[in-house]
Design a protein around this motif. Structure first.
Motif, PDB file in Angstrom:
ATOM      1  N   ARG A   1       0.826  -1.209   0.000  1.00 15.75           N
ATOM      2  CA  ARG A   1       0.000   0.000   0.000  1.00 15.75           C
ATOM      3  C   ARG A   1       0.862   1.262   0.000  1.00 15.75           C
ATOM      4  O   ARG A   1       0.564   2.214  -0.700  1.00 15.75           O
ATOM      5  N   LEU A   2       1.926   1.243   0.786  1.00 14.15           N
ATOM      6  CA  LEU A   2       2.808   2.404   0.844  1.00 14.15           C
ATOM      7  C   LEU A   2       3.507   2.630  -0.488  1.00 14.15           C
ATOM      8  O   LEU A   2       3.581   3.761  -0.978  1.00 14.15           O
ATOM      9  N   SER A   3       3.988   1.580  -1.110  1.00 17.90           N
ATOM     10  CA  SER A   3       4.670   1.743  -2.403  1.00 17.90           C
ATOM     11  C   SER A   3       3.690   2.212  -3.476  1.00 17.90           C
ATOM     12  O   SER A   3       4.039   3.039  -4.320  1.00 17.90           O
ATOM     13  N   ARG A   4       2.450   1.728  -3.467  1.00 21.50           N
ATOM     14  CA  ARG A   4       1.446   2.192  -4.428  1.00 21.50           C
ATOM     15  C   ARG A   4       1.108   3.664  -4.196  1.00 21.50           C
ATOM     16  O   ARG A   4       0.938   4.430  -5.135  1.00 21.50           O
ATOM     17  N   ALA A   5       0.991   4.056  -2.937  1.00 21.62           N
ATOM     18  CA  ALA A   5       0.680   5.456  -2.627  1.00 21.62           C
ATOM     19  C   ALA A   5       1.813   6.372  -3.085  1.00 21.62           C
ATOM     20  O   ALA A   5       1.571   7.447  -3.636  1.00 21.62           O
ATOM     21  N   LEU A   6       3.050   5.946  -2.880  1.00 18.47           N
ATOM     22  CA  LEU A   6       4.181   6.764  -3.307  1.00 18.47           C
ATOM     23  C   LEU A   6       4.298   6.826  -4.818  1.00 18.47           C
ATOM     24  O   LEU A   6       4.667   7.862  -5.383  1.00 18.47           O
ATOM     25  N   MET A   7       3.978   5.733  -5.494  1.00 20.58           N
ATOM     26  CA  MET A   7       4.084   5.703  -6.952  1.00 20.58           C
ATOM     27  C   MET A   7       2.988   6.525  -7.620  1.00 20.58           C
ATOM     28  O   MET A   7       3.200   7.071  -8.696  1.00 20.58           O
ATOM     29  N   SER A   8       1.826   6.647  -6.986  1.00 18.11           N
ATOM     30  CA  SER A   8       0.727   7.373  -7.614  1.00 18.11           C
ATOM     31  C   SER A   8       0.637   8.816  -7.129  1.00 18.11           C
ATOM     32  O   SER A   8      -0.310   9.514  -7.457  1.00 18.11           O
ATOM     33  N   ASP A   9       1.607   9.283  -6.371  1.00 18.31           N
ATOM     34  CA  ASP A   9       1.613  10.656  -5.878  1.00 18.31           C
ATOM     35  C   ASP A   9       1.823  11.608  -7.037  1.00 18.31           C
ATOM     36  O   ASP A   9       2.808  11.533  -7.751  1.00 18.31           O
ATOM     37  N   ARG A  10       0.889  12.518  -7.244  1.00 19.67           N
ATOM     38  CA  ARG A  10       0.960  13.465  -8.353  1.00 19.67           C
ATOM     39  C   ARG A  10       1.281  14.882  -7.880  1.00 19.67           C
ATOM     40  O   ARG A  10       1.175  15.817  -8.641  1.00 19.67           O
ATOM     41  N   SER A  11       1.669  15.030  -6.613  1.00 25.32           N
ATOM     42  CA  SER A  11       1.926  16.373  -6.102  1.00 25.32           C
ATOM     43  C   SER A  11       3.194  16.973  -6.686  1.00 25.32           C
ATOM     44  O   SER A  11       3.358  18.175  -6.683  1.00 25.32           O
ATOM     45  N   GLY A  12       4.099  16.167  -7.182  1.00 29.59           N
ATOM     46  CA  GLY A  12       5.348  16.664  -7.735  1.00 29.59           C
ATOM     47  C   GLY A  12       5.313  16.751  -9.247  1.00 29.59           C
ATOM     48  O   GLY A  12       6.307  16.475  -9.900  1.00 29.59           O
ATOM     49  N   ALA A  13       4.178  17.137  -9.808  1.00 28.00           N
ATOM     50  CA  ALA A  13       4.061  17.218 -11.264  1.00 28.00           C
ATOM     51  C   ALA A  13       5.038  18.249 -11.818  1.00 28.00           C
ATOM     52  O   ALA A  13       5.272  19.297 -11.222  1.00 28.00           O
ATOM     53  N   ALA A  14       5.613  17.941 -12.951  1.00 32.40           N
ATOM     54  CA  ALA A  14       6.576  18.836 -13.587  1.00 32.40           C
ATOM     55  C   ALA A  14       5.875  20.097 -14.078  1.00 32.40           C
ATOM     56  O   ALA A  14       4.765  20.042 -14.591  1.00 32.40           O
ATOM     57  N   PRO A  15       6.520  21.248 -13.903  1.00 30.10           N
ATOM     58  CA  PRO A  15       5.914  22.490 -14.385  1.00 30.10           C
ATOM     59  C   PRO A  15       5.777  22.478 -15.901  1.00 30.10           C
ATOM     60  O   PRO A  15       6.606  21.910 -16.610  1.00 30.10           O
ATOM     61  N   ARG A  16       4.740  23.138 -16.379  1.00 28.21           N
ATOM     62  CA  ARG A  16       4.503  23.235 -17.824  1.00 28.21           C
ATOM     63  C   ARG A  16       4.843  24.645 -18.284  1.00 28.21           C
ATOM     64  O   ARG A  16       5.068  25.549 -17.476  1.00 28.21           O
ATOM     65  N   ASP A  17       4.834  24.845 -19.594  1.00 25.75           N
ATOM     66  CA  ASP A  17       5.129  26.163 -20.155  1.00 25.75           C
ATOM     67  C   ASP A  17       4.131  27.205 -19.676  1.00 25.75           C
ATOM     68  O   ASP A  17       4.492  28.356 -19.428  1.00 25.75           O
ATOM     69  N   ASP A  18       2.870  26.820 -19.536  1.00 28.30           N
ATOM     70  CA  ASP A  18       1.842  27.765 -19.089  1.00 28.30           C
ATOM     71  C   ASP A  18       2.097  28.268 -17.668  1.00 28.30           C
ATOM     72  O   ASP A  18       1.610  29.338 -17.294  1.00 28.30           O
TER      73      ASP A  18
END
Length: 165
Positions: free
Chosen positions: A84-101
């Motif tokens: 469960r911990l590894s799945r939670a860490l793998m699906s974390d989207r808080s560190g999304a890469a910045p976009r041009d916009d």
């Protein structure tokens, strides 16, 4: 008790391998060891089985069968928690890469003067990191001037306007 301690140490060694060779073993075996059979899950199960079995044998008179009866459920719970911990860490989207916009409206400063109709360079802070980008403006902008990003022309170039104070 030595067998259980050996299992516990083997589990810790497997966890160290999982940390050192992150994903290599899964890639070698074509994804067979992914999910419930991933190395961290197996390491958690084996180490908890071994250490809890050793604790039961050392503190009670239950013997190897009783230690196994306590160690297997403890190992299953630990393996499930690792999964469960590894799945939670793998699906974390808080560190999304910045976009041009994300550059639009960002403040910056000119590090190489921008000539009229040409390109200069600006230093913009994006996601807390300084980023040096090629920049153009409708008019000339001197070095050291404060600017705002109007438009992202590409991933490495922006259009800016001077900040008037």
């Amino acid at each position: 008790m030595a067998w259980f301690l050996g299992l516990g140490m083997t589990g810790v060694a497997l966890l160290a391998l999982a940390l050192l060779f992150d994903g290599v073993l899964e890639g070698l075996f074509g994804g067979v060891f992914d999910g419930w059979l991933s190395l961290p899950v197996v390491a958690g199960f084996v180490s908890m089985l071994g250490f809890s079995g050793a604790i039961v044998m050392g503190t009670t008179g239950l013997g190897a069968v009783g230690a196994t009866a306590v160690g297997v459920p403890a190992g299953v719970v630990t393996g499930w928690l690792a999964y469960r911990l590894s799945r939670a860490l793998m699906s974390d989207r808080s560190g999304a890469a910045p976009r041009d916009d994300d550059l639009i409206g960002a403040p910056g400063s000119v590090v190489t003067a921008i000539p009229a109709g040409g390109y200069g360079e600006v230093l913009v802070h994006l996601a807390g990191q300084p980023v040096k980008l090629a920049a153009r403006s409708t008019g000339p902008v001197a070095r050291g001037s404060e600017v705002w990003v109007d438009e992202a022309l590409s991933s490495t170039a922006v259009s800016v306007r001077r900040v008037e104070r």
